[in-house]
Design an enzyme around this catalytic site. Structure first.
Site, PDB file in Angstrom:
ATOM      1  N   HIS A 106       8.142  61.219 -22.471  1.00  0.00           N
ATOM      2  CA  HIS A 106       9.334  61.037 -21.637  1.00  0.00           C
ATOM      3  C   HIS A 106       9.868  59.605 -21.611  1.00  0.00           C
ATOM      4  O   HIS A 106      10.230  59.080 -20.546  1.00  0.00           O
ATOM      5  CB  HIS A 106       9.056  61.499 -20.206  1.00  0.00           C
ATOM      6  CG  HIS A 106       8.823  62.981 -20.064  1.00  0.00           C
ATOM      7  ND1 HIS A 106       9.366  63.921 -20.907  1.00  0.00           N
ATOM      8  CD2 HIS A 106       8.094  63.695 -19.152  1.00  0.00           C
ATOM      9  CE1 HIS A 106       8.990  65.135 -20.521  1.00  0.00           C
ATOM     10  NE2 HIS A 106       8.212  65.028 -19.475  1.00  0.00           N
ATOM     11  N   HIS A 179      14.626  66.751 -15.675  1.00  0.00           N
ATOM     12  CA  HIS A 179      13.298  67.293 -15.373  1.00  0.00           C
ATOM     13  C   HIS A 179      13.217  67.940 -13.993  1.00  0.00           C
ATOM     14  O   HIS A 179      12.158  67.916 -13.354  1.00  0.00           O
ATOM     15  CB  HIS A 179      12.258  66.182 -15.511  1.00  0.00           C
ATOM     16  CG  HIS A 179      10.883  66.643 -15.840  1.00  0.00           C
ATOM     17  ND1 HIS A 179      10.154  67.482 -15.032  1.00  0.00           N
ATOM     18  CD2 HIS A 179      10.098  66.396 -16.911  1.00  0.00           C
ATOM     19  CE1 HIS A 179       8.982  67.712 -15.575  1.00  0.00           C
ATOM     20  NE2 HIS A 179       8.925  67.077 -16.718  1.00  0.00           N
ATOM     21  N   GLU A 316      13.667  72.441 -19.380  1.00  0.00           N
ATOM     22  CA  GLU A 316      14.229  71.184 -19.877  1.00  0.00           C
ATOM     23  C   GLU A 316      14.890  71.449 -21.231  1.00  0.00           C
ATOM     24  O   GLU A 316      14.192  71.613 -22.230  1.00  0.00           O
ATOM     25  CB  GLU A 316      13.106  70.154 -20.023  1.00  0.00           C
ATOM     26  CG  GLU A 316      12.332  69.911 -18.743  1.00  0.00           C
ATOM     27  CD  GLU A 316      10.918  69.399 -19.004  1.00  0.00           C
ATOM     28  OE1 GLU A 316      10.766  68.311 -19.584  1.00  0.00           O
ATOM     29  OE2 GLU A 316       9.956  70.093 -18.632  1.00  0.00           O
TER      30      GLU A 316
HETATM   31  C1  GLA Z   1       6.845  67.771 -19.248  1.00  0.00           C
HETATM   32  C2  GLA Z   1       5.643  67.836 -20.080  1.00  0.00           C
HETATM   33  C3  GLA Z   1       4.478  68.156 -19.222  1.00  0.00           C
HETATM   34  C4  GLA Z   1       4.333  67.131 -18.117  1.00  0.00           C
HETATM   35  C5  GLA Z   1       5.576  67.060 -17.333  1.00  0.00           C
HETATM   36  C6  GLA Z   1       5.526  65.963 -16.302  1.00  0.00           C
HETATM   37  O1  GLA Z   1       7.335  68.979 -18.888  1.00  0.00           O
HETATM   38  O2  GLA Z   1       5.747  68.743 -21.131  1.00  0.00           O
HETATM   39  O3  GLA Z   1       3.332  68.188 -20.005  1.00  0.00           O
HETATM   40  O4  GLA Z   1       4.076  65.884 -18.674  1.00  0.00           O
HETATM   41  O5  GLA Z   1       6.663  66.857 -18.176  1.00  0.00           O
HETATM   42  O6  GLA Z   1       4.410  66.001 -15.496  1.00  0.00           O
END
Ligand code: GLA
Length: 323
Positions: A106, A179, A316
């Site tokens: 991210h 997110h 997402e």
């Molecule tokens: C995304 C990732 C997850 C986790 C979340 C945040 O969705 O794929 O593995 O890291 O973000 O906690």
């Protein structure tokens, strides 16, 4: 309807963070803060006309400043994981932070979820808030100055549109998403296992045990990844299928049945107790369905809610991770 603005908090640097409230004439109301370009709340009507906040989040700015779960945040420069935090572009290797085990997640240590965005109310477009952020050449290891704009639009048919735009002065990589964790029974109502979910995808990208796509693309047919028709999220979430075991639930990229130029109805989620339905439309080739497997009950949210594992879900929209 006029967008309202108020002070939400002050960064340790002294910079001010604002909260904007978008409302439509049906009473739907969405709050966005300039820290992380975050969706802080979204009040939507249920089948009886009562309103529920369907987005998980913190009660105040300090919660967001301390939080590490990406509640409601914009994600960039690159959503999801890049193996070992390294990529090669035009024969040059770029090294990014390894902030998720050995991998990059991210956008790094200070991704777009942790920066303060400039905000502008677009007067001649209804209910439109435009956020912008200039990510400097080299920020978090990524090449090129990247000027990003994200528009949030609350429409009269109860849609929240998120429109992403970016320009750069060097070749670079980018994968922007949001997110938000949703719970269509209300953000503090417990797990989402009985929500029904449809994902418009015949295939998904296979992960290794560190949630890194291996490059293999597999049919969802005859696997717990099959959400081609509305299926309860909890139906197969405890399965011993290796992908579910690796993710401790769902945390995968689905390969949408899309041509990427027309807007696709990528997903639908329904909570039958409230009758609240969320349709997700996108032009991206993928969507990460994440069943909040890392929520651990340590986050105290709005209304003193304790968010535990599977108390929300994320959809997402994205380009495929690790590419
Ligand atoms: C995304 C990732 C997850 C986790 C979340 C945040 O969705 O794929 O593995 O890291 O973000 O906690």
């Amino acid at each position: 309807m006029a967008i309202e603005k108020k002070l939400f908090g002050i960064m340790p640097s002294g910079e001010e963070v604002y909260l904007y409230t978008l409302k439509n004439s049906n009473g739907m109301k969405t709050e966005i803060c300039t820290y992380g370009g975050t969706i802080v709340s979204s009040m939507v009507p249920d089948k009886n006309g009562e309103f529920h906040d369907v987005v998980l989040g913190y009660a105040d700015f300090e919660g967001y400043l301390k939080g590490d779960k990406y509640f409601g945040s914009l994600i960039g420069r690159f959503g999801n994981r890049i193996q070992y935090g390294k990529f090669i572009l035009n024969d040059k290797e770029y090294v990014l932070a390894q902030n998720n085990g050995e991998n990059h997640l991210h956008g790094g240590l200070k991704g777009f979820d942790k920066v303060v965005w400039d905000a502008m109310i677009i007067e001649d477009e209804p209910n439109t808030l435009e956020l912008s952020y200039l990510s400097k050449d080299g920020e978090e290891g990524y090449p090129g100055n990247l000027a990003v704009k994200v528009k949030y639009v609350l429409t009269e048919d109860n849609a929240l549109e998120i429109i992403y735009m970016a320009t750069t002065d060097k070749d670079t990589i980018i994968n922007l998403t949001n997110h938000a964790y949703f719970n269509l029974s209300g953000h503090s109502s417990g797990d989402v296992l009985d929500h029904k979910l449809m994902i418009n995808a015949d295939k998904f990208t296979v992960n290794d045990k560190f949630s890194i796509p291996t490059g293999e693309i597999k049919d969802v047919a005859d696997t717990p990844m099959d959400f081609r028709t509305l299926t309860p999220i909890g139906k197969n979430i405890e399965s011993d299928y290796d992908q579910i075991v690796f993710g401790n639930g769902y945390d995968h990229n689905w390969v949408l049945n899309t041509n990427c130029s027309d807007t696709l109805k990528a997903a639908q989620a329904i909570a039958e107790n409230t009758g609240i339905v969320m349709d997700v439309y996108t032009t991206t080739p993928g969507v990460q369905f994440y069943s909040a497997n890392f929520l651990d009950g340590l986050d105290v949210g709005k209304d003193k809610a304790i968010y535990k594992m599977r108390n929300g879900f994320c959809l997402e929209t994205q380009y495929f991770p690790n590419k």
